[in-house]
Design a protein around this motif. Structure first.
Motif, short mmCIF file in Angstrom:
data_model
loop_
_atom_site.label_atom_id
_atom_site.label_comp_id
_atom_site.label_asym_id
_atom_site.label_seq_id
_atom_site.Cartn_x
_atom_site.Cartn_y
_atom_site.Cartn_z
N ARG A 80 -6.20 -10.45 2.70
CA ARG A 80 -6.13 -9.00 2.84
C ARG A 80 -5.21 -8.39 1.79
O ARG A 80 -5.52 -7.39 1.16
N GLY A 81 -4.06 -9.03 1.59
CA GLY A 81 -3.10 -8.52 0.61
C GLY A 81 -3.70 -8.46 -0.79
O GLY A 81 -3.41 -7.55 -1.57
N GLN A 82 -4.53 -9.44 -1.11
CA GLN A 82 -5.07 -9.50 -2.47
C GLN A 82 -6.31 -8.65 -2.68
O GLN A 82 -6.55 -8.18 -3.77
N HIS A 83 -7.11 -8.49 -1.63
CA HIS A 83 -8.41 -7.88 -1.85
C HIS A 83 -8.65 -6.55 -1.17
O HIS A 83 -9.60 -5.85 -1.50
N VAL A 84 -7.84 -6.22 -0.16
CA VAL A 84 -8.15 -5.04 0.64
C VAL A 84 -7.02 -4.02 0.58
O VAL A 84 -5.86 -4.36 0.78
N GLY A 85 -7.36 -2.77 0.28
CA GLY A 85 -6.41 -1.68 0.35
C GLY A 85 -6.71 -0.88 1.60
O GLY A 85 -7.82 -0.41 1.78
N LEU A 86 -5.72 -0.77 2.47
CA LEU A 86 -5.96 -0.11 3.76
C LEU A 86 -5.24 1.21 3.84
O LEU A 86 -4.06 1.31 3.50
N ILE A 87 -5.94 2.22 4.30
CA ILE A 87 -5.32 3.52 4.51
C ILE A 87 -5.58 3.90 5.96
O ILE A 87 -6.72 4.20 6.33
N PHE A 88 -4.53 3.83 6.77
CA PHE A 88 -4.70 4.10 8.19
C PHE A 88 -4.37 5.54 8.54
O PHE A 88 -3.72 6.24 7.77
N GLN A 89 -4.76 5.92 9.76
CA GLN A 89 -4.46 7.28 10.22
C GLN A 89 -2.95 7.51 10.30
O GLN A 89 -2.46 8.55 9.94
N GLN A 90 -2.23 6.51 10.79
CA GLN A 90 -0.78 6.59 10.80
C GLN A 90 -0.27 5.91 9.54
O GLN A 90 -0.55 4.73 9.34
N ALA A 91 0.45 6.63 8.71
CA ALA A 91 0.96 6.03 7.48
C ALA A 91 2.08 5.05 7.81
O ALA A 91 3.06 5.42 8.44
N HIS A 92 1.90 3.80 7.43
CA HIS A 92 2.94 2.81 7.72
C HIS A 92 3.84 2.63 6.51
O HIS A 92 3.81 1.59 5.85
N LEU A 93 4.65 3.64 6.22
CA LEU A 93 5.58 3.52 5.10
C LEU A 93 6.91 2.98 5.62
O LEU A 93 7.25 3.15 6.78
N ILE A 94 7.64 2.33 4.72
CA ILE A 94 8.95 1.83 5.11
C ILE A 94 9.94 2.99 5.04
O ILE A 94 10.10 3.62 3.99
N LYS A 95 10.58 3.26 6.20
CA LYS A 95 11.38 4.49 6.34
C LYS A 95 12.61 4.53 5.44
O LYS A 95 13.04 5.61 5.02
N SER A 96 13.18 3.36 5.14
CA SER A 96 14.42 3.34 4.36
C SER A 96 14.16 3.36 2.85
O SER A 96 15.10 3.32 2.07
N LEU A 97 12.90 3.42 2.45
CA LEU A 97 12.57 3.45 1.02
C LEU A 97 11.94 4.78 0.66
O LEU A 97 11.23 5.39 1.47
N THR A 98 12.17 5.21 -0.58
CA THR A 98 11.52 6.44 -1.06
C THR A 98 10.03 6.16 -1.27
O THR A 98 9.57 5.01 -1.22
N VAL A 99 9.30 7.23 -1.56
CA VAL A 99 7.87 7.10 -1.82
C VAL A 99 7.63 6.11 -2.97
O VAL A 99 6.84 5.17 -2.85
#
Ligand SMILES: Nc1ncnc2c1ncn2[C@@H]1O[C@H](COP(=O)(O)OP(=O)(O)O)[C@@H](O)[C@H]1O
Ligand SMILES: [Mg+2]
Length: 211
Positions: A80-99
Motif C-alpha cells: 500500500r505504501g508503495q503503490h496506493v495513494g489514499l485520500i480519506f474523508q477524514q484527513a489523517h495528518l500528524i497534528k504536531s507537524l506542519t503541512v
C-alpha cells in the motif's frame, strides 16, 4: 489495456449485522473511474476493501495482479505504501507537524528523498501555498482536505483512491482538486478511483460506476 484493480463477489459484514455485497468490477490501468452513489450505499466500505484495510468475508481483490488479502499484514502495508495513494474523508495528518512536514514525512515513509520544491508546487496548485507552515488545527475543513490530497500525491502512487475528495469544497476549490487529481494521474500514468455522491464530478470522468 491491462487491468489494475479488480474484484468479484465481495461480501462484507459489519459486527452489527449489516451486510453489503459488491458483485464485481474491473478498472483498467491508467483510467479515471468514478464510483457514484448516495450516502450509505457502501462507497467508503468498498474503498476500504479495495485498498486492503478491511478484509471481506468472501470474494477476491486483485491489485496489479496481486491477490492483496493473500499477503501478510506487513507485505500488505508495504504494498500500500508503495503503490496506493489514499485520500480519506477524514484527513489523517500528524497534528504536531506542519503541512509541509507532513508531506515530507509521507515521502520519507515511502523511502523517497526530499523534494521540497515539488511539494511546494503541489501545494500552490491546491491554493495552499500560504499554508505550508501551518499546523493541521490551524486549517479549515476544506484546507485539511486539500492537505490530505497533497500528501497522497507526493509519492506518485500508481493507484490513487479518493473518498469524497470534494465534499467539503466550494465550486472553485472542487474544480482545482479534480483538475489536479486528473492531471497528476495523467502525467505519471496513475489510475484514479474516486468515490463520491457529488454529482458535480459526473461529467469529468469517462468511466462511471454506480453503486
Ligand atoms: N463500522 C461500521 N459498522 C457498522 N456498519 C457500518 C460501518 N461502516 C459503515 N456501516 C454501514 O454500512 C453501510 C455503507 O456505509 P458506507 O460504506 O460508509 O457508505 P457511503 O460511503 O456510501 O456513505 C451503511 O449502512 C453504514 O451504516
Ligand atoms: Mg462514505
Amino acid at each position: 489495456m491491462s487491468v489494475l484493480i479488480s474484484y468479484s463477489d465481495l461480501e462484507v459484514r459489519y459486527k452489527n449485522g449489516i451486510g453489503l455485497s459488491f458483485p464485481g468490477f474491473e478498472v483498467d490501468k491508467g483510467t479515471h473511474c468514478l464510483i457514484l452513489g448516495d450516502s450509505g450505499t457502501g462507497k467508503t466500505t468498498l474503498l476500504h476493501v479495495l485498498c486492503g484495510l478491511m478484509k471481506p468475508s468472501s470474494g477476491i481483490v486483485t491489485v496489479a495482479g496481486v491477490d492483496i488479502y493473500g499477503l501478510s499484514p506487513k507485505r500488505m502495508d508495504q504494498f500500500r505504501g508503495q503503490h496506493v495513494g489514499l485520500i480519506f474523508q477524514q484527513a489523517h495528518l500528524i497534528k504536531s507537524l506542519t503541512v509541509l512536514e507532513n508531506l515530507k514525512m509521507a515521502r520519507w515513509l515511502a523511502g523517497l528523498g526530499e523534494n521540497t520544491s515539488e511539494l511546494s508546487v503541489i501545494l500552490e496548485r491546491l491554493n495552499m501555498g500560504d499554508k505550508i507552515k501551518s499546523y493541521p488545527h490551524e486549517l479549515s475543513q476544506g484546507q485539511l482536505q486539500r492537505a490530505a490530497i497533497a500528501r497522497a500525491l507526493v509519492n506518485r502512487p500508481r493507484l490513487l483512491i479518493a473518498d469524497e475528495p470534494t465534499s467539503a469544497l466550494d465550486d472553485r476549490n472542487a474544480e482545482a482538486v479534480i483538475a489536479l487529481l486528473l492531471e497528476q494521474a495523467q502525467s505519471y500514468g496513475a489510475t484514479l478511483l474516486i468515490a463520491t455522491h457529488d454529482k458535480r464530478l459526473k461529467d469529468k470522468f469517462s468511466s462511471t460506476y454506480i453503486l
